[in-house]
Design an enzyme around this catalytic site. Structure first.
Site, PDB file in Angstrom:
ATOM      1  CG  ASP A 182      -3.813 -43.943 -22.018  1.00  0.00           C
ATOM      2  OD1 ASP A 182      -3.757 -43.722 -20.789  1.00  0.00           O
ATOM      3  OD2 ASP A 182      -4.437 -43.210 -22.809  1.00  0.00           O
ATOM      4  CG  HIS A 192      -3.204 -39.205 -23.877  1.00  0.00           C
ATOM      5  ND1 HIS A 192      -3.597 -40.530 -23.791  1.00  0.00           N
ATOM      6  CD2 HIS A 192      -2.416 -39.094 -24.962  1.00  0.00           C
ATOM      7  CE1 HIS A 192      -3.068 -41.194 -24.804  1.00  0.00           C
ATOM      8  NE2 HIS A 192      -2.346 -40.347 -25.539  1.00  0.00           N
ATOM      9  CG  ASP A 228      -5.797 -41.229 -20.163  1.00  0.00           C
ATOM     10  OD1 ASP A 228      -6.534 -42.184 -20.447  1.00  0.00           O
ATOM     11  OD2 ASP A 228      -5.074 -40.645 -21.003  1.00  0.00           O
ATOM     12  CG  HIS A 273      -8.493 -35.899 -24.600  1.00  0.00           C
ATOM     13  ND1 HIS A 273      -7.431 -35.312 -23.941  1.00  0.00           N
ATOM     14  CD2 HIS A 273      -8.139 -37.201 -24.800  1.00  0.00           C
ATOM     15  CE1 HIS A 273      -6.472 -36.222 -23.770  1.00  0.00           C
ATOM     16  NE2 HIS A 273      -6.886 -37.373 -24.265  1.00  0.00           N
TER      17      HIS A 273
HETATM   18 ZN   LIG Z   1      -5.226 -41.417 -22.815  1.00  0.00          ZN
END
Ligand SMILES: [Zn+2]
Length: 285
Positions: free
Chosen positions: A229, A152, A150, A112
């Site tokens: 996740d 996200h 991931d 991120h």
């Molecule tokens: Zn994540």
């Protein structure tokens, strides 16, 4: 397979924060029991950070002079963040030089962190730094594919490699979910936004579709942002992968037959150690 890990990555925490030292430590213990070999990573240099980030971001992390609710200015975070980025570089160089796959089991995660901003538990973008560094080393690393599984979207990685013709970025992620980006593919960034509850079968078929593009791109190096996740019991996300799904993911990536390294991104359930183990077992196949 070699795993890069230092217990120094356990030296920051905040009560209640999902990105805890316990998740890395439990994974280390589990993989050690399974017989994996570990190497202590080296921190990267400031000039390596600057391959992906602005001087301003580097300085603010160094001085701990920033505010982000999810990504706190922990005392000493700079030294740990440069060790995590260095570990990703070490893993990349290991897979290229020793012709053996490698995994960086470190925190903080990285995907991120954009060129100018930290966020989402990430200070520096470990995988982008490692890929940009690998391309500067002798050895003819022309094209690099980054596959990010991931849960996200890796908005930071996309920000850093967007438009760079020697890079391909592929992300599968839940949508809608933080950080809200990655809704469609653009230029060299291929995004598969997936609804909450997407089944393992549907997930793997999307991955297969994405990997066809990676194959066409014909990379010299495969970099993997390994986040767990998307596991069905993860407390902060809503996909529904099983432990065994990660073995399939590892096998599919291994099937590309490229020098490959992976770095840990997210994954916050108690079963993280087993999910990581399944993935590495598949990748080693
Ligand atoms: Zn994540």
């Amino acid at each position: 397979m070699k795993i890069f890990y230092s217990p120094k990555c356990l030296e920051y925490s905040q009560p209640g924060h999902p990105e805890s030292p316990a998740r890395a430590e439990a994974t280390y213990n589990y993989l050690k029991e399974k017989g994996f070999e570990f190497i202590r990573p080296q921190p990267c240099r400031n000039e390596d950070i600057l391959l992906a980030h602005s001087q301003k971001l580097l300085d603010s992390v160094k001085k701990e002079s920033f505010f982000d609710f999810d990504t706190p200015a922990f005392t000493g975070i700079f030294d740990i963040a440069v060790l995590s980025a260095g570990s990703a570089i070490n893993a990349a160089m290991h897979c290229l030089n020793a012709n053996e796959k490698a995994f960086s089991l470190m925190r903080p995660p990285g995907h991120h962190a954009t060129g100018n901003d930290l966020g989402g538990f990430c200070y520096f973008n470990n995988i982008a730094i490692a890929c940009l560094k690998a391309r500067k080393e002798p050895g003819n690393i022309g094209k690099v594919a980054i596959v990010d599984f991931d849960c996200h979207h890796g908005n930071g990685t996309e920000d850093i490699v967007f438009g760079k013709k020697d890079f391909l970025y592929l992300s599968l992620h839940q949508s809608p979910l933080y950080p809200g980006t990655g809704l469609k593919s653009r230029d060299n960034c291929i995004n598969f936004p997936l609804a909450a509850g997407t089944s393992p079968e549907r997930y793997l078929s999307a991955l297969g579709e994405g990997l066809k593009e990676v194959e066409k791109f014909d990379p010299d190096l495969l970099a993997i942002s390994a986040g767990f996740d998307s596991y069905k019991l993860d407390p902060i996300a809503g996909l529904s992968l099983e432990k065994e799904t990660y073995k399939e993911i590892g096998k599919m990536l291994s099937g590309l037959n490229r020098p490959a390294f992976a770095v840990l991104e997210g994954g916050y359930s108690r079963d993280l150690p087993e999910c990581v183990y399944q993935f590495l077992a598949g990748l080693e196949d």
